[in-house]
Design an enzyme around this catalytic site. Structure first.
Site: not given
Length: 362
Positions: A302, A180-181, A206, A299
């Site tokens: 997930d 993600s991030t 993401h 972050m």
């Protein structure tokens, strides 16, 4: 009560500035400290008070968003989230933005579309929270979140849990990766390090729809492996990487001794679509010990449940370490659940994949 995340919104559209303000301030953890109609106004605001996060429009008058981003990164390394409309040209520009130091990407909220705003709002808020935790250059920012979190669904909303039945060994191993991030640049570093005959890889990063296609195309020009945005029914092949299309879940399915992917609609899972938990659960169900799971910077949590399910199904699981993660959220949660076999720095993940592949081939 913890400190609020102070956000500066930079966009030439008054309606977008208003919509983003409403979306962000629906979360008690976030405060919009100001808005700016162009980069020059933004620069003056930043000189007066440095925000925790900047949301930055790509196309603006007087100075484009990429130019301003580069100047900002050189002078004030602040976490920046790029905000764009759904255009192919915009998605190509966003790849430049991510390479220039932006930590994430969001879609401009559709004004007046209540259903869209409800779902998009949750994603936008989580993206901004992730950006607030991101390390930008040598700066590590930590924010204590005090308010309520968004309600979230588990992978049960898309497919049932693994049955627990052992999977027969196949010739090929499949690698499932979640990020993600900070993941766009981390994935670039990982995939560039892999040889052309690396095992088949499926990835959930993401990212909004349309942007994943540009992301995959960009990676394909840099890597020895073939990289593409996944389409329904694509086979998982050695030397190929499939990236989940934004806005859709990606599942691994078994066809005899081979694997393919399925693209599915469905609700947000762990506040995301695509969701790492959905991919990892499908791998636990379809591949068992023939799979390897990798969870990277990001972050939230997930992928933590799904990695634990993969681990229990016999898969080899690896997490990126804290020192090399832009945000040590997803790996930390997976480690805490006990579903991680090994924790390694980013630069060692490619070697872990190749070593696991050799062990699998025997």
């Amino acid at each position: 009560m913890g400190k609020k995340i102070r956000v500066l919104i930079v966009d030439d559209s008054a309606s977008v500035r208003q919509a983003l303000t409403q979306v962000l301030e629906a979360d008690g953890d976030i405060e919009v400290m100001g808005v700016a109609s162009d980069p020059f106004v933004a620069a003056r605001r930043i000189q007066e008070e440095v925000p925790d996060v900047v949301t930055l429009d790509v196309e603006m008058p007087k100075m484009d968003g990429i130019t301003f981003l580069r100047k900002l990164m050189a002078q004030h390394p602040i976490p920046v989230v790029m905000c764009s409309s759904l255009t192919e040209a915009g998605s190509q520009t966003l790849m430049q933005a991510l390479e220039a130091g932006a930590v994430d990407v969001i879609l401009k909220p559709k004004i007046g579309a209540a259903d869209h705003l409800a779902e998009a709002g949750a994603t936008i808020r989580q993206t901004v929270k992730g950006a607030a935790l991101a390390r930008v250059k040598s700066d590590r920012r930590r924010v204590a979140f005090a308010g309520a979190t968004e309600a979230k669904l588990t992978a049960d909303a898309v497919l049932p849990p693994p049955t627990g039945r052992a999977m027969a060994k196949t010739t090929e191993m499949v690698v499932c990766v979640g990020a993600s991030t900070g993941g766009t640049e981390a994935l670039r570093e990982l995939l560039v390090a892999l040889p052309a005959n690396a095992p088949g890889i499926v990835i959930v990063q993401h990212m909004p729809e349309k942007f994943t296609s540009a992301f995959a195309s960009r990676l394909n020009t840099l890597c020895q492996v073939e990289v593409k945005e996944a389409a329904h029914g694509d086979p998982v092949l050695r030397g190929h990487v499939l990236i989940a299309p934004g806005g859709h879940h990606l599942l691994l399915e078994r066809q005899g001794a081979r694997y393919q992917v399925a693209i599915k609609e469905g609700p947000l899972v762990s506040r995301h679509r695509p969701s790492v938990d959905v991919l990892f659960r499908s791998a636990a169900r379809a591949a068992g010990s023939n799979a390897m799971g990798v969870i990277m910077t990001g972050m939230g949590d997930d992928g933590a449940r799904g990695m634990d399910e993969m681990h229990k199904a016999g898969a080899y699981t690896v997490a990126q370490d804290e020192a090399t993660s832009i945000v040590f959220g997803m790996p930390k949660e997976a480690i805490a659940r006990g579903g991680v076999d090994r924790i390694v720095p980013l630069e060692q993940i490619a070697r872990e994949i190749l070593a696991a592949d050799r062990r699998h081939l025997g």
